[in-house]
Design a protein around this motif. Sequence first.
Motif, PDB file in Angstrom:
ATOM      1  N   GLY A 402       0.640  -9.070  -2.620  1.00  0.00           N
ATOM      2  CA  GLY A 402       1.361  -7.810  -2.571  1.00  0.00           C
ATOM      3  C   GLY A 402       0.511  -6.672  -2.032  1.00  0.00           C
ATOM      4  N   THR A 403      -0.760  -6.633  -2.424  1.00  0.00           N
ATOM      5  CA  THR A 403      -1.663  -5.600  -1.912  1.00  0.00           C
ATOM      6  C   THR A 403      -1.829  -5.730  -0.406  1.00  0.00           C
ATOM      7  OG1 THR A 403      -2.867  -5.486  -4.012  1.00  0.00           O
ATOM      8  CG2 THR A 403      -3.998  -4.656  -2.052  1.00  0.00           C
ATOM      9  N   GLY A 404      -1.988  -6.969   0.069  1.00  0.00           N
ATOM     10  CA  GLY A 404      -2.123  -7.181   1.502  1.00  0.00           C
ATOM     11  C   GLY A 404      -0.888  -6.723   2.263  1.00  0.00           C
ATOM     12  N   LEU A 405       0.290  -7.086   1.763  1.00  0.00           N
ATOM     13  CA  LEU A 405       1.532  -6.670   2.415  1.00  0.00           C
ATOM     14  C   LEU A 405       1.694  -5.156   2.387  1.00  0.00           C
ATOM     15  CD1 LEU A 405       3.960  -9.411   1.040  1.00  0.00           C
ATOM     16  CD2 LEU A 405       3.114  -9.210   3.386  1.00  0.00           C
ATOM     17  N   LEU A 406       1.310  -4.531   1.267  1.00  0.00           N
ATOM     18  CA  LEU A 406       1.427  -3.078   1.158  1.00  0.00           C
ATOM     19  C   LEU A 406       0.501  -2.362   2.132  1.00  0.00           C
ATOM     20  CD1 LEU A 406       2.712  -0.697  -0.318  1.00  0.00           C
ATOM     21  CD2 LEU A 406       0.879  -0.863  -2.020  1.00  0.00           C
ATOM     22  N   LEU A 407      -0.737  -2.835   2.255  1.00  0.00           N
ATOM     23  CA  LEU A 407      -1.680  -2.213   3.189  1.00  0.00           C
ATOM     24  C   LEU A 407      -1.183  -2.345   4.631  1.00  0.00           C
ATOM     25  CD1 LEU A 407      -5.148  -3.267   1.699  1.00  0.00           C
ATOM     26  CD2 LEU A 407      -4.217  -0.945   1.871  1.00  0.00           C
ATOM     27  N   LEU A 408      -0.662  -3.499   4.978  1.00  0.00           N
ATOM     28  CA  LEU A 408      -0.151  -3.694   6.334  1.00  0.00           C
ATOM     29  C   LEU A 408       1.114  -2.874   6.566  1.00  0.00           C
ATOM     30  CD1 LEU A 408      -0.728  -7.534   6.781  1.00  0.00           C
ATOM     31  CD2 LEU A 408      -2.099  -5.657   7.682  1.00  0.00           C
ATOM     32  N   THR A 409       1.899  -2.642   5.509  1.00  0.00           N
ATOM     33  CA  THR A 409       3.078  -1.787   5.645  1.00  0.00           C
ATOM     34  C   THR A 409       2.678  -0.350   5.916  1.00  0.00           C
ATOM     35  OG1 THR A 409       4.385  -3.199   4.161  1.00  0.00           O
ATOM     36  CG2 THR A 409       5.122  -0.930   4.449  1.00  0.00           C
ATOM     37  N   VAL A 410       1.697   0.144   5.188  1.00  0.00           N
ATOM     38  CA  VAL A 410       1.306   1.551   5.291  1.00  0.00           C
ATOM     39  C   VAL A 410       0.521   1.824   6.569  1.00  0.00           C
ATOM     40  CG1 VAL A 410      -0.075   3.379   4.220  1.00  0.00           C
ATOM     41  CG2 VAL A 410       1.329   1.871   2.792  1.00  0.00           C
ATOM     42  N   PHE A 411      -0.429   0.952   6.905  1.00  0.00           N
ATOM     43  CA  PHE A 411      -1.318   1.203   8.036  1.00  0.00           C
ATOM     44  C   PHE A 411      -0.933   0.425   9.285  1.00  0.00           C
ATOM     45  CE2 PHE A 411      -3.817   2.104   4.225  1.00  0.00           C
ATOM     46  CZ  PHE A 411      -4.317   3.356   4.525  1.00  0.00           C
ATOM     47  N   GLY A 412      -0.044  -0.552   9.151  1.00  0.00           N
ATOM     48  CA  GLY A 412       0.288  -1.384  10.294  1.00  0.00           C
ATOM     49  C   GLY A 412      -0.938  -2.136  10.774  1.00  0.00           C
ATOM     50  N   PHE A 413      -1.015  -2.331  12.081  1.00  0.00           N
ATOM     51  CA  PHE A 413      -2.157  -3.018  12.684  1.00  0.00           C
ATOM     52  C   PHE A 413      -2.953  -2.065  13.580  1.00  0.00           C
ATOM     53  CE2 PHE A 413       0.989  -6.300  11.707  1.00  0.00           C
ATOM     54  CZ  PHE A 413       0.210  -7.201  10.986  1.00  0.00           C
ATOM     55  N   VAL A 414      -2.893  -0.778  13.219  1.00  0.00           N
ATOM     56  CA  VAL A 414      -3.666   0.226  13.942  1.00  0.00           C
ATOM     57  C   VAL A 414      -5.151  -0.079  13.769  1.00  0.00           C
ATOM     58  CG1 VAL A 414      -4.231   2.684  14.071  1.00  0.00           C
ATOM     59  CG2 VAL A 414      -1.872   1.952  13.652  1.00  0.00           C
ATOM     60  N   PRO A 415      -5.956  -0.031  14.836  1.00  0.00           N
ATOM     61  CA  PRO A 415      -7.376  -0.354  14.712  1.00  0.00           C
ATOM     62  C   PRO A 415      -8.041   0.408  13.575  1.00  0.00           C
ATOM     63  CG  PRO A 415      -6.789  -0.113  17.017  1.00  0.00           C
ATOM     64  CD  PRO A 415      -5.572   0.266  16.225  1.00  0.00           C
ATOM     65  N   GLY A 416      -8.732  -0.317  12.731  1.00  0.00           N
ATOM     66  CA  GLY A 416      -9.382   0.267  11.569  1.00  0.00           C
ATOM     67  C   GLY A 416      -9.656  -0.808  10.540  1.00  0.00           C
ATOM     68  N   VAL A 417     -10.213  -0.411   9.413  1.00  0.00           N
ATOM     69  CA  VAL A 417     -10.614  -1.379   8.398  1.00  0.00           C
ATOM     70  C   VAL A 417      -9.444  -1.768   7.493  1.00  0.00           C
ATOM     71  CG1 VAL A 417     -11.331   0.383   6.717  1.00  0.00           C
ATOM     72  CG2 VAL A 417     -12.398  -1.889   6.667  1.00  0.00           C
ATOM     73  N   ALA A 418      -8.481  -0.867   7.296  1.00  0.00           N
ATOM     74  CA  ALA A 418      -7.394  -1.146   6.351  1.00  0.00           C
ATOM     75  C   ALA A 418      -6.587  -2.389   6.721  1.00  0.00           C
ATOM     76  CB  ALA A 418      -6.486   0.076   6.224  1.00  0.00           C
ATOM     77  N   PRO A 419      -6.160  -2.570   7.984  1.00  0.00           N
ATOM     78  CA  PRO A 419      -5.421  -3.799   8.305  1.00  0.00           C
ATOM     79  C   PRO A 419      -6.240  -5.068   8.092  1.00  0.00           C
ATOM     80  CG  PRO A 419      -5.126  -2.151  10.025  1.00  0.00           C
ATOM     81  CD  PRO A 419      -6.212  -1.649   9.138  1.00  0.00           C
ATOM     82  N   VAL A 420      -7.539  -5.000   8.333  1.00  0.00           N
ATOM     83  CA  VAL A 420      -8.391  -6.175   8.112  1.00  0.00           C
ATOM     84  C   VAL A 420      -8.438  -6.516   6.624  1.00  0.00           C
ATOM     85  CG1 VAL A 420     -10.712  -7.122   8.373  1.00  0.00           C
ATOM     86  CG2 VAL A 420      -9.750  -5.645  10.163  1.00  0.00           C
ATOM     87  N   ILE A 421      -8.592  -5.484   5.794  1.00  0.00           N
ATOM     88  CA  ILE A 421      -8.598  -5.709   4.340  1.00  0.00           C
ATOM     89  C   ILE A 421      -7.242  -6.253   3.899  1.00  0.00           C
ATOM     90  CG2 ILE A 421      -8.751  -4.585   2.092  1.00  0.00           C
ATOM     91  CD1 ILE A 421     -10.741  -2.633   3.303  1.00  0.00           C
ATOM     92  N   GLY A 422      -6.165  -5.686   4.453  1.00  0.00           N
ATOM     93  CA  GLY A 422      -4.834  -6.159   4.088  1.00  0.00           C
ATOM     94  C   GLY A 422      -4.626  -7.619   4.442  1.00  0.00           C
ATOM     95  N   ALA A 423      -5.012  -8.006   5.651  1.00  0.00           N
ATOM     96  CA  ALA A 423      -4.865  -9.404   6.054  1.00  0.00           C
ATOM     97  C   ALA A 423      -5.741 -10.314   5.197  1.00  0.00           C
ATOM     98  CB  ALA A 423      -5.222  -9.555   7.531  1.00  0.00           C
ATOM     99  N   GLY A 424      -6.949  -9.845   4.861  1.00  0.00           N
ATOM    100  CA  GLY A 424      -7.833 -10.640   4.007  1.00  0.00           C
ATOM    101  C   GLY A 424      -7.260 -10.827   2.612  1.00  0.00           C
TER     102      GLY A 424
END
Length: 444
Positions: A402-424
């Motif tokens: 759920g955390t991964g899905l939420l991070l990808l929802t909020v930040f999308g795949f815009v270059p940065g650390v958040a999408p990487v953390i979300g996918a991880g």
Amino acid sequence: MATVLTRPAPGTAVGRAPLTPRSAPPAPVRAPGRDLFIDVLRLFGIALVVLQHWSMPVLSFTGREVVTGNALASGNAWIITWISQVMPLVFFAGGAANAISRRGAVRRGVAAPAWLASRLRRLAWPVLPLAAVWLPLPHLLLASGLPEQPVITAARLAGQLLWFLAIYLVAVAATPLMLRLNAAYGWRVPAALTAGAVAVDAVRFASGLEVAGFPNIVLVWLAVHQLGFLYADGRLRRPWAMAAAGYGAAVLLVTDGPYPGSMIGMPGAAMSNMAPPTVALLAVAFGQIGLALGLRRQIVAFASWPGVTRVLGWAGTRMMTIYLWHMSALFTVTAVVVVGLGVSTPEPGTSAWLSGWPHWLVMLALAVWPLLRGFARFEEPPAAGPYRGGAVRITMAAALTGTGLLLLTVFGFVPGVAPVIGAGALLAGLLLTFSARVRDTARA
């Protein structure tokens, strides 16, 4: 995502014994085979979401930026959203499917953690290839010299689609508990959730704080999901009264209350009924579900036609793939037609728009076809042995997913650390749903 669904015959109620593996409710009278009604609602919902996302954008390119508008924002076109905003039907159908699936697992002696592990894998596994493609893609597109704004916009929107999976995961994880509450209290459960949503909206409007409405993300969608349990019990017996009450309440809330008419967010609107969801959207949800139930016999008859059955069978195994990748097809066609060729979308409602709309949909369908061919194989997660991790481990798995899905929802795949953390986090949560195979005790 095709699931064999059976439910009690209409008008048949189930027992109210607590739903546990040791004390399962009496087996209800069941209709044979699949519940085509639920199948159709799920597929219709996803198909209409795709059609709406493909039809709404009004696009033009200034040379550096893609300017976007919404075709439903013109005139009184917002009324279409009272039918086209079909996420309530998707959550309702999901509630029925989860109730049927969980009760079947109880009869087979499958514990809640093992059931949840299987559901999490089916829900989140198709997201992995989306993340694998979109995490590096913005970097590659920017390095190739494409304008920054269109690339960043596409990367952000590609992840926003996952809001549905993030919230639906909460509903799935809560299913064992909510089924027990449903068995004990029936209609009082969605009534209590609705009352909570009303209270949240009251605080939101009194305080003027948008964040005060966030609890309705859970309350509204769980209330709709809970109606699916009542359908599986055969307790939704007055569909036309339900439709009239739901749509009637929505009319009053929009005309005499603070709610906008559209059930989706509109450009420049002061607030949205969708993010976070409001009581007005919940009223429309009741109306939609009542309308669908009132037409159930006709829907099932139509779905029984051989040609329609084949289409449902084909689409049912590709439903999640279509949902996850349809925006990527939109970005591809926009990059070629709007950015590359400089062709803007005609004014909505004009003859040029109406005549060009079918051609636009054909181009999008051609763009999504290779994506379906390439990624539909991820619709089914890999085979796994029995889950033996227990409740704590599956809770961690659900939280990470759920955390991964939420991070990808909020930040999308815009270059940065958040999408990487979300996918991880998503990958880590999925891995926790698998149990290592153990050797037979005698052989060891």
